[in-house]
Design an enzyme around this catalytic site. Structure first.
Site, PDB file in Angstrom:
ATOM      1  N   ASP A 101       0.831  -1.202   0.000  1.00  0.00           N
ATOM      2  CA  ASP A 101       0.000   0.000   0.000  1.00  0.00           C
ATOM      3  C   ASP A 101       0.866   1.253   0.000  1.00  0.00           C
ATOM      4  OD1 ASP A 101      -2.108   1.775   0.171  1.00  0.00           O
ATOM      5  OD2 ASP A 101      -2.370   1.525   2.332  1.00  0.00           O
ATOM      6  N   ASP A 321      -1.852   5.165  -5.461  1.00  0.00           N
ATOM      7  CA  ASP A 321      -2.183   4.342  -4.298  1.00  0.00           C
ATOM      8  C   ASP A 321      -2.335   2.887  -4.727  1.00  0.00           C
ATOM      9  OD1 ASP A 321      -3.038   3.251  -1.943  1.00  0.00           O
ATOM     10  OD2 ASP A 321      -4.962   4.287  -1.883  1.00  0.00           O
TER      11      ASP A 321
END
Length: 368
Positions: A101, A321
Site C-alpha cells: 500500500d 495508491d
C-alpha cells in the site's frame, strides 16, 4: 522518494559487455560482446537480474544494497483485487503476507490478541498472528521513544499517558479500520549487494511496526484476507524510511505491477531501470505520492475538463495508491469521462446498469 510504475510487459533488449584489451597500460582495442545471444528468447527475470546486479553495485557505494520482495495478487477485482508480498518478522522469523500500500506509511500485522482479524482466507497463503512474547528480539515502544514522537508528528501514532504505550488507529478509504500498538523487532530480508557478480545475503534490521489488536470492515473479509498492510509511504515510521536511516537501503523503491490475470510483478527497495519506462515527476512536500494529472483523453480526444479539477493541494490532487483496487475521479472529471466512454462503445454492445455504474456485456475478448 520515487515510486516507479510500469505495465510489467516483457521486453527483449540487446545487452552488451565492454571488453578492453590493454597493451603497456593503454587500451589498444575495444570490442563489444553480447551478454545474451542474438537469436532466442531471453527471460525477463534474466534481464532484471543483470540490471539489479548493475544497479546494486552502483547503490552499494553510497546507500547500501537492494532488498527484493516477491509480489503476488492481481489488479482484477473479480480474482484478488490487491497485490501482496511476504515479510519475515521476529526471532525466530515468522512469515506474514501483507498488502502492498503506497497510500499509507506503516507496516502492521495481526496480533495474537486481535479482535476481528480473519482466521482464514480464500488466498493460498497461511494466516499467522504476531506474538511479541514469542519473539526473543521484540520490545515495546514507549511514549518517550523518539520514534514514537516522530510518528505522532506525522499522525501515524498516538500515546496514552496511562500505560506509556505508543499506539495507532487508522481508517482507510473503504471505511476499514485497524488499531493496536507499536513494537520493535527484527525484520528479515535478502540484501542484494554488488561487487563483481551480485551477491545475496540474508540480513535483518530492527524496525518498528504495528501489532494490530482490532480490525473492522473489509479487512475482516475472508475472500481477500491477508496478515496486514505494508505501508510504503514516505513518513518516518515507514519501513523504507527506517531502513534508509540505518544506511541499509536507498530511500527509493521500485514497484512494477503486471497488468494481467497472472498478476505479480516486481517490488524492491532500491532502483530498477526498466526499458521503455515512462516517468512523471511527483509533487514535492505532499503527505502522499501526488502527481500532476493534466488532462484525460478518450480515443485520442482530450475531454473538456477544467484543469483546476486536477489541482494538487493539501486536500486534493491525484494520488498513486497501490492499495486501492479502482481509480477514483472527482465528480466534475468523472461524468465527462464516463460519457465519453459510453459514446465510444459500440451501440451494438448491451448496456447493463449496476449499482449506479454503467457496465457493458461482451461475449468475446477484446483489447481495451
Amino acid at each position: 522518494m520515487a515510486s516507479s510504475l510500469s505495465r510489467g510487459i516483457p521486453v527483449l533488449v540487446a545487452v552488451f559487455s565492454l571488453v578492453a584489451v590493454l597493451c603497456d597500460g593503454f587500451p589498444t582495442t575495444m570490442t563489444l560482446e553480447r551478454a545474451f545471444p542474438v537469436s532466442g528468447d531471453v527471460e525477463l527475470s534474466q534481464l532484471i537480474a543483470r540490471d539489479r546486479a548493475r544497479h546494486g553495485r552502483m547503490l552499494q557505494s553510497t546507500t547500501g544494497g537492494i532488498v527484493d520482495f516477491p509480489v503476488h495478487g492481481t489488479f482484477n477485482p473479480f480474482l484478488v483485487g490487491l497485490y501482496y508480498t511476504k515479510v519475515q518478522l521476529g526471532s525466530p522469523p515468522k512469515d506474514f503476507y501483507v498488502q502492498i500500500d503506497t497510500g499509507s506509511d506503516v507496516l502492521w500485522v495481526s496480533c495474537s490478541s486481535c479482535s476481528g482479524c480473519p482466521s482464514k482466507t480464500d488466498l493460498e497463503i497461511p494466516l499467522n498472528s504476531f506474538n511479541p512474547r514469542s519473539s526473543s528480539s521484540a520490545s515495546a515502544i514507549s511514549c518517550s521513544d523518539q520514534r514514537c514522537t516522530k510518528g505522532i508528528q506525522s499522525s501515524d501514532a498516538t500515546c496514552s499517558a496511562q500505560d506509556n504505550q505508543c499506539s495507532y488507529s487508522f481508517q482507510y478509504g473503504d471505511g476499514s479500520t485497524t488499531s493496536g500498538y507499536y513494537v520493535s523487532d527484527s525484520f528479515h530480508f535478502d540484501n542484494v549487494q554488488g561487487g563483481g557478480e551480485s551477491q545475496t545475503a540474508n540480513s535483518s534490521a530492527a524496525v518498528v511496526f504495528g501489532c494490530s489488536t482490532a480490525v473492522s470492515g473489509q479487512l475482516t473479509k475472508t475472500d481477500r484476507a491477508v496478515n496486514g498492510i505494508f505501508g510504503f509511504g514516505q513518513q518516518s515510521l515507514s519501513v523504507i524510511s527506517q531502513l534508509a536511516s540505518q544506511g541499509i537501503t536507498p530511500k527509493v523503491f521500485s514497484h512494477c505491477l503486471k497488468g494481467d490475470d497472472a498478476g505479480g510483478g516486481i517490488l524492491v527497495l532500491g532502483e530498477i531501470m526498466e526499458p521503455n519506462m515512462i516517468y512523471t515527476p511527483l509533487v514535492p512536500s505532499q503527505s502522499h505520492y501526488n502527481l500532476n494529472l493534466e488532462s484525460i483523453s478518450v480515443n485520442g480526444q482530450e475531454l473538456n475538463i477544467d484543469p483546476s479539477v486536477f489541482a494538487t493541494s493539501s486536500t486534493g490532487g491525484t494520488i498513486i495508491d497501490s492499495g486501492t483496487t479502482l481509480a477514483y475521479l472527482a465528480e466534475k472529471a468523472y461524468e465527462p469521462f464516463v460519457t465519453a466512454i459510453d459514446a465510444a462503445v459500440s451501440q451494438s454492445i448491451q448496456r447493463v446498469p449496476a449499482k449506479d455504474n454503467q457496465c457493458y456485456l461482451v461475449t468475446s475478448r477484446f483489447s481495451s
